[in-house]
Design a protein around this motif. Structure first.
Motif, PDB file in Angstrom:
ATOM      1  N   LEU A 213     -30.880-107.264  69.518  1.00  0.00           N
ATOM      2  CA  LEU A 213     -30.926-106.961  68.044  1.00  0.00           C
ATOM      3  C   LEU A 213     -32.237-106.869  67.570  1.00  0.00           C
ATOM      4  O   LEU A 213     -33.003-107.768  67.616  1.00  0.00           O
ATOM      5  CB  LEU A 213     -30.036-108.083  67.284  1.00  0.00           C
ATOM      6  CG  LEU A 213     -29.995-107.945  65.998  1.00  0.00           C
ATOM      7  CD1 LEU A 213     -29.143-106.742  65.570  1.00  0.00           C
ATOM      8  CD2 LEU A 213     -29.340-109.230  65.253  1.00  0.00           C
TER       9      LEU A 213
ATOM     10  N   HIS B 233     -28.577 -98.275  69.694  1.00  0.00           N
ATOM     11  CA  HIS B 233     -27.740 -97.861  68.821  1.00  0.00           C
ATOM     12  C   HIS B 233     -28.267 -98.035  67.426  1.00  0.00           C
ATOM     13  O   HIS B 233     -28.441 -99.382  67.139  1.00  0.00           O
ATOM     14  CB  HIS B 233     -26.260 -98.235  69.056  1.00  0.00           C
ATOM     15  CG  HIS B 233     -25.666 -97.745  70.215  1.00  0.00           C
ATOM     16  ND1 HIS B 233     -24.831 -96.882  70.214  1.00  0.00           N
ATOM     17  CD2 HIS B 233     -25.554 -98.608  71.278  1.00  0.00           C
ATOM     18  CE1 HIS B 233     -24.361 -96.548  71.357  1.00  0.00           C
ATOM     19  NE2 HIS B 233     -24.763 -97.729  72.041  1.00  0.00           N
TER      20      HIS B 233
ATOM     21  N   ILE C  33     -27.704 -99.361  63.959  1.00  0.00           N
ATOM     22  CA  ILE C  33     -26.372-100.313  63.485  1.00  0.00           C
ATOM     23  C   ILE C  33     -26.612-100.454  61.662  1.00  0.00           C
ATOM     24  O   ILE C  33     -27.016-101.380  61.170  1.00  0.00           O
ATOM     25  CB  ILE C  33     -26.210-101.718  64.081  1.00  0.00           C
ATOM     26  CG1 ILE C  33     -27.559-102.305  64.205  1.00  0.00           C
ATOM     27  CG2 ILE C  33     -25.512-101.386  65.539  1.00  0.00           C
ATOM     28  CD1 ILE C  33     -27.384-103.747  64.528  1.00  0.00           C
TER      29      ILE C  33
ATOM     30  N   ARG D 209     -31.784-101.346  61.481  1.00  0.00           N
ATOM     31  CA  ARG D 209     -31.686-102.236  62.497  1.00  0.00           C
ATOM     32  C   ARG D 209     -31.105-101.442  63.739  1.00  0.00           C
ATOM     33  O   ARG D 209     -30.399-100.439  63.506  1.00  0.00           O
ATOM     34  CB  ARG D 209     -30.719-103.323  61.950  1.00  0.00           C
ATOM     35  CG  ARG D 209     -31.422-104.260  60.725  1.00  0.00           C
ATOM     36  CD  ARG D 209     -30.371-105.148  60.269  1.00  0.00           C
ATOM     37  NE  ARG D 209     -30.679-106.491  61.364  1.00  0.00           N
ATOM     38  CZ  ARG D 209     -29.841-107.410  61.246  1.00  0.00           C
ATOM     39  NH1 ARG D 209     -28.477-107.278  60.820  1.00  0.00           N
ATOM     40  NH2 ARG D 209     -30.019-108.537  61.795  1.00  0.00           N
TER      41      ARG D 209
ATOM     42  N   VAL E 224     -29.157-101.967  74.624  1.00  0.00           N
ATOM     43  CA  VAL E 224     -28.162-102.654  75.594  1.00  0.00           C
ATOM     44  C   VAL E 224     -28.961-102.120  76.987  1.00  0.00           C
ATOM     45  O   VAL E 224     -29.287-101.188  77.224  1.00  0.00           O
ATOM     46  CB  VAL E 224     -26.704-101.971  75.519  1.00  0.00           C
ATOM     47  CG1 VAL E 224     -25.791-102.591  76.606  1.00  0.00           C
ATOM     48  CG2 VAL E 224     -26.016-101.891  74.270  1.00  0.00           C
TER      49      VAL E 224
ATOM     50  N   MET F 295     -29.191-102.015  67.901  1.00  0.00           N
ATOM     51  CA  MET F 295     -28.594-102.979  69.026  1.00  0.00           C
ATOM     52  C   MET F 295     -29.127-102.065  70.269  1.00  0.00           C
ATOM     53  O   MET F 295     -28.416-100.988  70.363  1.00  0.00           O
ATOM     54  CB  MET F 295     -27.161-103.018  68.672  1.00  0.00           C
ATOM     55  CG  MET F 295     -26.420-104.025  69.884  1.00  0.00           C
ATOM     56  SD  MET F 295     -26.760-105.730  69.636  1.00  0.00           S
ATOM     57  CE  MET F 295     -25.809-106.466  68.637  1.00  0.00           C
TER      58      MET F 295
ATOM     59  N   TYR G 181     -27.767-107.629  75.729  1.00  0.00           N
ATOM     60  CA  TYR G 181     -27.839-106.888  74.070  1.00  0.00           C
ATOM     61  C   TYR G 181     -28.971-107.460  73.624  1.00  0.00           C
ATOM     62  O   TYR G 181     -29.230-108.858  73.284  1.00  0.00           O
ATOM     63  CB  TYR G 181     -26.519-107.323  73.286  1.00  0.00           C
ATOM     64  CG  TYR G 181     -25.235-107.079  73.985  1.00  0.00           C
ATOM     65  CD1 TYR G 181     -24.672-105.697  73.878  1.00  0.00           C
ATOM     66  CD2 TYR G 181     -24.339-107.794  74.606  1.00  0.00           C
ATOM     67  CE1 TYR G 181     -23.560-105.478  74.183  1.00  0.00           C
ATOM     68  CE2 TYR G 181     -23.367-107.470  75.153  1.00  0.00           C
ATOM     69  CZ  TYR G 181     -22.945-106.206  75.070  1.00  0.00           C
ATOM     70  OH  TYR G 181     -21.840-105.678  75.740  1.00  0.00           O
TER      71      TYR G 181
ATOM     72  N   GLN H 106     -32.794-111.337  68.303  1.00  0.00           N
ATOM     73  CA  GLN H 106     -32.111-112.186  69.085  1.00  0.00           C
ATOM     74  C   GLN H 106     -31.827-111.021  70.267  1.00  0.00           C
ATOM     75  O   GLN H 106     -31.659-109.926  70.342  1.00  0.00           O
ATOM     76  CB  GLN H 106     -31.083-112.806  68.372  1.00  0.00           C
ATOM     77  CG  GLN H 106     -30.713-114.076  68.939  1.00  0.00           C
ATOM     78  CD  GLN H 106     -29.725-114.805  67.914  1.00  0.00           C
ATOM     79  OE1 GLN H 106     -29.496-114.483  67.004  1.00  0.00           O
ATOM     80  NE2 GLN H 106     -29.618-116.096  68.207  1.00  0.00           N
ATOM     81  N   ALA H 107     -31.601-112.020  71.657  1.00  0.00           N
ATOM     82  CA  ALA H 107     -30.874-111.117  72.610  1.00  0.00           C
ATOM     83  C   ALA H 107     -29.861-112.325  73.270  1.00  0.00           C
ATOM     84  O   ALA H 107     -29.925-113.283  73.131  1.00  0.00           O
ATOM     85  CB  ALA H 107     -32.252-110.862  73.543  1.00  0.00           C
ATOM     86  N   TRP H 108     -29.027-111.541  74.063  1.00  0.00           N
ATOM     87  CA  TRP H 108     -27.682-112.100  74.517  1.00  0.00           C
ATOM     88  C   TRP H 108     -27.619-111.655  76.005  1.00  0.00           C
ATOM     89  O   TRP H 108     -27.577-110.258  75.975  1.00  0.00           O
ATOM     90  CB  TRP H 108     -26.564-111.972  73.707  1.00  0.00           C
ATOM     91  CG  TRP H 108     -26.625-112.541  72.047  1.00  0.00           C
ATOM     92  CD1 TRP H 108     -26.384-113.834  71.768  1.00  0.00           C
ATOM     93  CD2 TRP H 108     -26.877-111.698  71.198  1.00  0.00           C
ATOM     94  NE1 TRP H 108     -26.644-113.645  70.505  1.00  0.00           N
ATOM     95  CE2 TRP H 108     -26.932-112.731  70.034  1.00  0.00           C
ATOM     96  CE3 TRP H 108     -27.290-110.237  70.854  1.00  0.00           C
ATOM     97  CZ2 TRP H 108     -27.137-111.995  68.532  1.00  0.00           C
ATOM     98  CZ3 TRP H 108     -27.528-109.874  69.435  1.00  0.00           C
ATOM     99  CH2 TRP H 108     -27.612-110.872  68.386  1.00  0.00           C
TER     100      TRP H 108
END
Lengths: 82, 82
Positions: A52, A76, A78, A3, A7, A5, A50, A39-41
Motif C-alpha cells: 500500500l 492498482h 485505489i 494511493r 501486487v 495497491m 501486497y 505497509q506491506a503484507w
C-alpha cells in the motif's frame, strides 16, 4: 495524494525478514520519487505480496520498487477507501 | 489473531458510497464471527476490492462477507506485515 495497491506474485516461501528487508529497501529510495510505502503484507503460501502506497503516479510506484530490486506485477490506483 | 487479505473481482464502476455501504454491512455482522474488517480499498477501473481483516480463520472471513452479500473471490492469510 493518490494511493495505490501493488501486487507481487511468485514470492512463495518469503520470510518475515525478507519482507522487512524489501520494505526497508523501498523506504530508502522512495523520497526521491515522492512516494511513501505505508505497509506491506505477505502470503508466503500463495506467494503474493501486497504493498500500500501514496504516490504521485503508478509509474513512481514502479520506479521505487524497481530501484529497490522488486518490480511489481500489478499496480492498482485505489481512489476509494472504507 | 491471524490477519487476512481478501479480494473481490468484477466490481468495475464501484463508487465510494457502495464501498462504504459494503464495509458497513461487514461491520454490522462481523462480531458474531469474531472477525474485524479493518479497511477496504477499491479500484473501480479494474474492478478489484481488497479487504484487510483480523479473523480466527479464512472461513470466518468468508462467512461474514457472504452474510453481508458479497462473497470474496480470494482469501489470503497474511502472516507477515512490514
Amino acid at each position: 495524494m493518490p494511493r495505490f495497491m501493488d501486487v507481487h506474485h511468485g514470492m512463495q516461501g518469503i520470510t518475515a525478514d525478507q519482507l522487512h528487508q524489501a520494505h526497508e529497501a523501498d523506504l530508502a529510495v522512495e523520497k526521491e520519487e515522492g512516494v511513501h510505502f505505508e505497509q506491506a503484507w505477505a502470503d508466503p503460501e500463495s506467494g503474493i505480496v501486497y504493498c500500500l502506497s501514496e504516490a504521485p503516479s503508478a509509474e513512481a510506484v514502479r520506479r521505487v520498487h524497481e530501484r529497490a530490486g522488486h518490480r511489481p506485477d500489478e499496480i492498482h490506483p485505489i481512489p476509494f477507501t472504507a
